[in-house]
Design a protein around this motif. Structure first.
Motif, PDB file in Angstrom:
ATOM      1  N   ILE A  38       0.839  -1.207   0.000  1.00 34.56           N
ATOM      2  CA  ILE A  38       0.000   0.000   0.000  1.00 34.56           C
ATOM      3  C   ILE A  38       0.874   1.258   0.000  1.00 34.56           C
ATOM      4  CG2 ILE A  38      -1.591   1.341   1.425  1.00 34.56           C
ATOM      5  CD1 ILE A  38      -2.911  -1.307   2.220  1.00 34.56           C
ATOM      6  N   ASN A  80       0.765   4.185  -3.013  1.00 33.66           N
ATOM      7  CA  ASN A  80       0.588   5.622  -2.814  1.00 33.66           C
ATOM      8  C   ASN A  80       1.777   6.420  -3.323  1.00 33.66           C
ATOM      9  OD1 ASN A  80      -2.037   6.215  -1.129  1.00 33.66           O
ATOM     10  ND2 ASN A  80      -1.175   4.343  -0.264  1.00 33.66           N
ATOM     11  N   GLU A 120      -7.474  -0.742  -1.061  1.00 35.66           N
ATOM     12  CA  GLU A 120      -6.696   0.474  -1.359  1.00 35.66           C
ATOM     13  C   GLU A 120      -6.648   0.732  -2.858  1.00 35.66           C
ATOM     14  OE1 GLU A 120      -4.456   3.883  -0.478  1.00 35.66           O
ATOM     15  OE2 GLU A 120      -5.760   2.576   0.738  1.00 35.66           O
TER      16      GLU A 120
END
Length: 372
Positions: free
Chosen positions: A145, A149, A180
């Motif tokens: 994750i 990002n 996500e």
């Protein structure tokens, strides 16, 4: 020589030829079993003045032996020094190799991270999903994750690419990554593409299903949409060796998965219900991610695995290709940057050591008994 020509040769008149004393000196040597040669005949006379006495000769002999011993000791010492020099050379060479390898490793981990600075040139933002998906493995939700990002926020990243080569793993870790990806996908700023290498099965396909597009090789292994629990039953074995199992619980079903106790029908039905519900969640999330691209074949969610080419017909994969092809189509060149966070080498070493010890002791177990 005698002046008388009639004298037989070999006779001695006191001046020439061997005397009786000389003949007596040629006798058998008890060491060599041969004739003993008198020192004056075969041995090299000891150097010295003609008038040296026996004591002086012995002293000269002792000095000659000492000189010979000095030469021998000097040769031995020279050879030892030469051996020590070679040993020191090889030790320094090995130390240099170790230091270079250590420096290279540390440099690649801390200073040569491609994700340390985001380039402004258009590129693909790569996030690696490699190996078993689990909380204690490199392919854990937190790390992936964070990489997602990083790639999403990079201005030069034309697309975020999940580079997948995994057989699956933890349902919880897979679901976290899936959620996500869906969150980023709804923002719509840039495409998220899943590129499957050798295998993208089970939990790995769960993750890929959230991407805008899935690309695989014709011979990639794709699918395995199912849930599994595997264990052993040792109740008969423990009875045969005469061991009594003592388990105390608060709650009658607390130990229903104990491998040393039989799994009764009621407990089996309950556990099958857990597996079925988890499987239903898996199916619903894959349908939400893939939408109408999935075919109506009932085998899709049966746990079977297909090749990449077969997966296109089933709607599990959008097209066949490779990471290089995606880069050329999106940015015009094979230009990409890995945004996956670097692993802490000390934490990785400690984690690996703990896993090895647990496997040797036979106490290793996944964080959850369910596996995608």
């Amino acid at each position: 020589m005698s002046d008388d020509p009639n004298r037989p040769s070999g006779t001695n008149d006191g001046r020439d030829g061997p005397t009786n004393d000389d003949r007596n000196e040629v006798r058998e040597d008890r060491w060599t079993q041969g004739s003993e040669v008198p020192p004056s005949k075969g041995a090299k006379p000891m150097s010295g003045a003609p008038d040296d006495d026996a004591e002086t000769l012995r002293e000269r002999q002792r000095l000659a032996q000492l000189e010979m011993m000095d030469h021998w000791i000097g040769g031995v010492l020279t050879e030892q020094r030469r051996t020590r020099r070679w040993k020191l050379f090889f030790r320094l060479m090995m130390l240099t190799i170790v230091l270079v390898a250590l420096f290279t490793t540390l440099y690649s981990l801390f200073w040569d991270s491609s994700s340390a600075t985001a380039p402004t040139q258009r590129h693909l933002g790569i996030v690696e999903v490699s190996g078993v998906i689990a909380s204690d493995s490199p392919a854990n939700a937190e790390r992936i994750i964070e990489g997602l990002n990083n790639a999403w926020e990079a201005e030069g990243a034309a697309a975020v690419v999940l580079h997948i080569n995994s057989p699956g793993g933890s349902p919880v870790q897979s679901q976290r990554i899936y959620a996500e990806i869906m969150r980023l996908r709804e923002q719509g700023d840039k495409p998220i593409i899943a590129v499957i290498e050798d295998v993208g099965a089970s939990g790995a396909y769960y993750i890929a299903a959230a991407a805008n597009e899935i690309i695989a090789s014709p011979v990639s292994l794709v699918g395995s949409i199912g849930v599994i629990y595997a264990g052993f039953g040792f109740e008969e074995a423990i009875a045969r060796i005469g061991v009594e199992r003592r388990v105390l619980t608060a709650g009658e079903n607390k130990a229903f998965l104990d491998p040393f106790q039989p799994l009764d029908e009621e407990a089996e039905q309950f556990w099958q219900g857990v597996l079925s519900q988890t499987h239903r969640q898996f199916i619903d999330d894959v349908r939400a991610g893939r939408g109408g691209r999935l075919s109506d074949s009932p085998d899709i969610f049966s746990g079977l695995v297909w090749s990449g080419e077969q997966s296109v017909d089933l709607g599990l994969v959008d097209q066949l290709g490779s990471l290089e092809q995606v880069a050329r189509d999106r940015v015009g060149d094979t230009n990409w940057v890995d945004y996956t966070p670097s692993l802490d080498p000390f934490e990785r070493l400690t984690r690996r050591f703990t896993q090895v010890v647990a496997e040797v002791l036979g106490v290793s177990a996944p964080a959850t008994p369910l596996r995608f």
